[in-house]
Scaffold this active site. Structure first.
Site, PDB file in Angstrom:
ATOM      1  N   GLU A  77      60.200   4.537  55.458  1.00 21.29           N
ATOM      2  CA  GLU A  77      59.483   3.844  54.387  1.00 21.29           C
ATOM      3  C   GLU A  77      60.077   2.439  54.208  1.00 21.29           C
ATOM      4  OE1 GLU A  77      59.473   6.127  50.859  1.00 21.29           O
ATOM      5  OE2 GLU A  77      58.135   4.754  49.796  1.00 21.29           O
ATOM      6  N   ARG A 136      70.481  19.566  61.471  1.00 21.50           N
ATOM      7  CA  ARG A 136      70.016  20.945  61.227  1.00 21.50           C
ATOM      8  C   ARG A 136      69.195  21.472  62.390  1.00 21.50           C
ATOM      9  NH1 ARG A 136      67.873  19.205  55.829  1.00 21.50           N
ATOM     10  NH2 ARG A 136      68.623  17.242  56.644  1.00 21.50           N
TER      11      ARG A 136
HETATM   12  P1  AMP Z   1      60.617  12.877  59.416  1.00 18.31           P
HETATM   13  O1  AMP Z   1      61.095  11.994  60.517  1.00 18.31           O
HETATM   14  O2  AMP Z   1      60.042  12.134  58.262  1.00 18.31           O
HETATM   15  O3  AMP Z   1      59.696  13.984  59.925  1.00 18.31           O
HETATM   16  O4  AMP Z   1      61.897  13.575  58.796  1.00 18.31           O
HETATM   17  C1  AMP Z   1      62.429  14.683  59.386  1.00 18.31           C
HETATM   18  C2  AMP Z   1      63.921  14.766  59.220  1.00 18.31           C
HETATM   19  O5  AMP Z   1      64.345  14.434  57.904  1.00 18.31           O
HETATM   20  C3  AMP Z   1      64.354  16.189  59.478  1.00 18.31           C
HETATM   21  O6  AMP Z   1      65.528  16.151  60.273  1.00 18.31           O
HETATM   22  C4  AMP Z   1      64.614  16.769  58.104  1.00 18.31           C
HETATM   23  O7  AMP Z   1      65.761  17.546  58.121  1.00 18.31           O
HETATM   24  C5  AMP Z   1      64.779  15.576  57.180  1.00 18.31           C
HETATM   25  N1  AMP Z   1      63.927  15.641  55.969  1.00 18.31           N
HETATM   26  C6  AMP Z   1      62.921  14.809  55.639  1.00 18.31           C
HETATM   27  N2  AMP Z   1      62.370  15.106  54.456  1.00 18.31           N
HETATM   28  C7  AMP Z   1      63.032  16.182  54.001  1.00 18.31           C
HETATM   29  C8  AMP Z   1      62.913  17.009  52.821  1.00 18.31           C
HETATM   30  N3  AMP Z   1      62.015  16.755  51.853  1.00 18.31           N
HETATM   31  N4  AMP Z   1      63.766  18.053  52.700  1.00 18.31           N
HETATM   32  C9  AMP Z   1      64.687  18.295  53.657  1.00 18.31           C
HETATM   33  N5  AMP Z   1      64.837  17.575  54.778  1.00 18.31           N
HETATM   34  C10 AMP Z   1      64.029  16.531  54.959  1.00 18.31           C
END
Ligand code: AMP
Length: 173
Positions: A98, A61
């Site tokens: 996690e 995205r």
């Molecule tokens: P992070 O590495 O934990 O910051 O996760 C970011 C990536 O995971 C991004 O590319 C988001 O599109 C996806 N992502 C993580 N959590 C969510 C959520 N609750 N809703 C939608 N996309 C998420």
């Protein structure tokens, strides 16, 4: 600050991709041309203000928002992709989830030495993905001039993984 139209079009999907996760679905934003245009305009303004020379989109995205930002600013666009998707010579960074790990990769010519990279994704959660993308940029001897996200889940404290970098977010939860 103008009202962010996209906020009305972010759909909450409970228990996706697994139980307990509230997924922020940005698909309806893409179906609303005015909301999408405004989001791209705001991210573009920030990227320009940060002196971006290349836009990096995080799969997948981040591509959707990063490409129009790059086009709008007349800048090159490069991809940070999940493991095993890039065909050419590449570098790899792992980051912790996690449970287990994830991996992002970039082509070795995605960023050139000294280039200022602006990293775009739809959502900042824990910041692990974005921090790994920053490490890839830096291993290619570029610098990260900023991050742009449509959405931040502030309760996950993702910014702690991005200390020292400017982070611009349109919508906070
Ligand atoms: P992070 O590495 O934990 O910051 O996760 C970011 C990536 O995971 C991004 O590319 C988001 O599109 C996806 N992502 C993580 N959590 C969510 C959520 N609750 N809703 C939608 N996309 C998420």
């Amino acid at each position: 600050m103008p009202e962010i139209l996209a906020k009305k079009f972010i759909r909450d999907v409970p228990d996706f991709p697994k139980k307990g996760i509230l997924f922020k679905d940005i698909a309806p934003v893409l179906q609303h041309a005015e909301a999408l245009q405004q989001a791209v305009d705001i991210i573009s303004l920030d990227a320009k203000a940060k002196g971006a020379e290349v836009v990096i989109g995080i799969e997948s995205r981040g591509f959707v928002f990063g490409v129009p930002v790059a086009l709008q600013l007349g800048l090159p666009f490069s991809m940070a992709r999940k493991l095993g998707k890039l065909p050419y010579e590449r570098i790899t960074e792992e980051y912790a989830l996690e449970y287990g790990t994830n991996t992002v990769e970039m082509h070795i010519d995605a960023v050139s030495e000294g280039q200022r990279a602006y990293v775009v994704d739809d959502l900042l959660a824990t910041g692990g993905t974005a921090a790994a993308a920053a490490r890839l940029v830096e291993r290619l001897k570029g610098s990260v001039c900023g991050f742009g996200f449509l959405v931040e889940l502030t309760f996950l404290n993702g910014r702690e993984n991005l200390l020292g970098y400017p982070v611009h977010v349109l919508i906070e939860y």
